[in-house]
Design an enzyme around this catalytic site. Structure first.
Site, mmCIF file in Angstrom:
data_model
loop_
_atom_site.group_PDB
_atom_site.id
_atom_site.type_symbol
_atom_site.label_atom_id
_atom_site.label_comp_id
_atom_site.label_asym_id
_atom_site.label_seq_id
_atom_site.Cartn_x
_atom_site.Cartn_y
_atom_site.Cartn_z
ATOM 1 N N TYR A 57 33.189 28.938 -3.198
ATOM 2 C CA TYR A 57 32.487 29.390 -3.968
ATOM 3 C C TYR A 57 31.000 29.903 -3.240
ATOM 4 C CZ TYR A 57 35.403 27.625 -7.514
ATOM 5 O OH TYR A 57 36.490 27.363 -8.315
ATOM 6 N N ARG A 108 38.062 24.220 -5.118
ATOM 7 C CA ARG A 108 36.991 23.611 -4.399
ATOM 8 C C ARG A 108 37.657 22.202 -3.534
ATOM 9 N NH1 ARG A 108 31.813 23.436 -6.505
ATOM 10 N NH2 ARG A 108 32.842 23.851 -8.606
ATOM 11 N N TYR A 158 22.879 27.071 -9.592
ATOM 12 C CA TYR A 158 23.173 25.670 -10.205
ATOM 13 C C TYR A 158 22.173 24.526 -9.937
ATOM 14 C CZ TYR A 158 27.697 28.093 -10.230
ATOM 15 O OH TYR A 158 28.858 29.142 -10.282
ATOM 16 N N CYS A 192 13.415 38.573 -1.929
ATOM 17 C CA CYS A 192 12.244 38.632 -2.601
ATOM 18 C C CYS A 192 12.478 37.862 -3.992
ATOM 19 C CB CYS A 192 11.827 40.003 -2.791
ATOM 20 S SG CYS A 192 11.875 41.022 -1.364
ATOM 21 N N ARG A 245 24.818 28.999 -4.726
ATOM 22 C CA ARG A 245 25.099 27.793 -5.402
ATOM 23 C C ARG A 245 23.689 27.274 -5.605
ATOM 24 N NH1 ARG A 245 27.782 23.952 -4.865
ATOM 25 N NH2 ARG A 245 28.772 23.918 -6.891
HETATM 26 N N1 LLP Z 1 41.504 27.166 -12.714
HETATM 27 C C1 LLP Z 1 40.983 27.837 -13.509
HETATM 28 C C2 LLP Z 1 41.310 28.360 -14.867
HETATM 29 C C3 LLP Z 1 39.421 28.131 -13.127
HETATM 30 O O1 LLP Z 1 38.487 28.598 -13.995
HETATM 31 C C4 LLP Z 1 38.853 27.350 -12.154
HETATM 32 C C5 LLP Z 1 37.574 27.502 -11.849
HETATM 33 C C6 LLP Z 1 39.668 26.795 -11.322
HETATM 34 C C7 LLP Z 1 41.162 26.592 -11.629
HETATM 35 C C8 LLP Z 1 39.379 26.139 -9.844
HETATM 36 O O2 LLP Z 1 38.452 25.295 -10.163
HETATM 37 P P1 LLP Z 1 38.024 24.171 -8.942
HETATM 38 O O3 LLP Z 1 39.454 23.435 -8.472
HETATM 39 O O4 LLP Z 1 37.518 24.900 -7.752
HETATM 40 O O5 LLP Z 1 37.030 23.399 -9.438
HETATM 41 N N2 LLP Z 1 31.158 28.816 -9.053
HETATM 42 C C9 LLP Z 1 31.303 27.492 -9.519
HETATM 43 C C10 LLP Z 1 32.389 27.279 -9.830
HETATM 44 C C11 LLP Z 1 33.220 27.920 -10.708
HETATM 45 C C12 LLP Z 1 34.520 27.427 -11.151
HETATM 46 C C13 LLP Z 1 35.459 28.430 -12.166
HETATM 47 N N3 LLP Z 1 36.506 27.993 -12.203
HETATM 48 C C14 LLP Z 1 30.605 26.830 -8.431
HETATM 49 O O6 LLP Z 1 30.060 27.273 -7.422
HETATM 50 O O7 LLP Z 1 30.449 25.627 -8.435
#
Ligand code: LLP
Length: 407
Positions: free
Chosen positions: A357, A263, A303, A328, A299
């Site tokens: 995401y 992110r 969430y 729908c 999203r």
């Molecule tokens: N490493 C691992 C082991 C992870 O599970 C994740 C994210 C990341 C790194 C990266 O995380 P970030 O830096 O992006 O926060 N779909 C959700 C987010 C799910 C994250 C899953 N794991 C959303 O839209 O907020």
């Protein structure tokens, strides 16, 4: 900017994802330089945005890739990421995925259970190789984020306890087919508070110290991803304090810090552009119906995540409206109670902070073609994924066995 968005819409139509590659580069460089003075590897979490051009762009800056399926590993390799910068994470891996990852000679496989360790050992034995592994430790720290994206508590499915990890390292050290080189934790996503990350770093660094006493030499300290970004009015973690906190935690240990942001690198660099179909009012409640939907950006529905919504180039008195898609489902909304001027057909609406995401979680629900993706780099636009066509969507159903039909 407003004119250029209109131009992009003219050229590529909507719904459309657009990514600012210059901002991705800036974010990467800021993060990388905050680790100055430490050995570090930034492995981009491919799940956040797996477009080949995005991965390639980060790879050109020397980023690695954090992958959670063989598909993501193949994407990373295709995008030119060197195998020795690819990590395979994830709570459940199939045998064929483990085998292919080992044969690709990637950097390391992150193990999330004893059963998985034994599986990896068995497959490595069959291949007559040694698997480089790390173990995902669940430090039981509350990351204070949305429960769906919180992963570092005992009640979550991720990783193993400190005690199990210790046992696993001792086992792996003795195995002829496992080489324990790393340790890993990831307590959650969209983290806006530093203290849980530092608390977890300290817990895991202590484990590394106690492993050292057992002659188990961990060289890669993977702090996961999770750095939060601004969607609305969140205060975010200072990179300087983040890096310093980790540095302090690993004091005296000769380890390379691995960081797996998704992110942080791409969210703010992306926008999702959609067009107004019409406005409607039901019993005094105003809806703006647009051509983008939950299948494009889930999203908000999943969430109740907030994304700033902006109508481009339209002035006038504003009132509150729900911005909804054509799907729908009552849950198909991109924003609720958004203050917007009166809108009409073809007016352009931007959903901000959609680079992470967004497209990766898109689907074909309601047989909607997934949108195109465009990169902006040094003032120019580049199509990096074609808009899907109806034929693309049904291709895998078309040439199938149809003899089930009764006459
Ligand atoms: N490493 C691992 C082991 C992870 O599970 C994740 C994210 C990341 C790194 C990266 O995380 P970030 O830096 O992006 O926060 N779909 C959700 C987010 C799910 C994250 C899953 N794991 C959303 O839209 O907020």
């Amino acid at each position: 900017m407003k004119d250029s968005i209109k131009e992009l819409v003219k050229k590529y139509d909507t719904p459309l994802y657009v990514y600012d590659f210059d901002l991705i580069e800036k974010r990467y460089n800021e993060l990388k330089s905050s680790f100055e003075g430490m050995k570090s590897l930034i492995s981009f979490a491919v799940k956040s945005n797996s477009n080949l051009s995005v991965i390639r762009h980060l790879g050109n800056m020397d980023a690695g890739a954090d992958c959670v399926s063989i598909g993501e590993i193949k994407r990373a390799l295709k995008a030119g990421i060197k195998p020795y910068r690819i990590i395979f994470s994830g709570v459940g891996k199939r045998d064929d995925e483990i085998k292919e990852a080992l044969l690709s000679n990637i950097f390391m496989i992150n193990l999330e259970s004893i059963a998985e360790m034994k599986r990896v050992e068995m497959i490595a034995k069959e291949l007559d190789i040694e698997a480089r592994i790390s173990i995902r430790v669940n430090p039981n720290v509350d990351p204070k984020t949305h429960p769906y994206i919180s992963t570092g508590l005992q009640e979550n499915k991720f990783g193993v306890s400190i005690d199990s990890a210790k046992w696993m390292y001792i086992y792996a050290k003795k195995s002829a087919h496992l080489n324990p080189i790393g340790i890993h934790f990831h307590i959650g996503s969209q983290l806006t508070q530093l203290s849980p990350i530092i608390e977890a770093s300290n817990i895991v660094a202590d484990l590394v110290r106690s492993l050292r006493a057992l002659d188990i030499d961990i060289r890669f300290f993977d702090v996961g991803g999770g750095l939060g970004v601004v969607y609305n009015d969140e205060s975010t973690i200072s990179l300087k304090e983040y890096a310093e906190g980790i540095k302090e935690a690993i004091k005296g240990l000769d380890v390379t810090v691995v960081c797996e942001p998704g992110r942080y690198l791409v969210a703010n660099a992306g926008i999702f552009i959609t067009k107004v179909l019409y406005e409607k009012v039901n019993e005094g409640k105003r809806f703006v119906v647009v051509d983008g939907a939950m299948n494009d950006l889930i999203r908000p529905s999943l969430y109740t995540a907030y994304h700033e919504i902006e109508a481009i180039g339209i002035d006038g008195e504003e009132s509150l409206a729900d911005v909804v898609g054509p799907i729908c489902e009552s849950g198909d909304f991109l924003g609720k109670d958004v203050s917007l001027p009166a809108l009409s057909h073809d007016d352009i609406i931007i959903i901000h902070t959609a680079g992470a995401y967004g497209f990766t979680m898109a689907s074909n629900y309601n047989t909607r073609n997934r949108s195109a993706e465009v990169a902006l780099s040094a003032g120019k636009d580049y199509l990096i994924r074609q808009r899907e066509s109806f034929d693309d969507v049904i291709r895998l159903e078309e040439s199938c066995d149809s003899s089930w039909q009764r006459r």
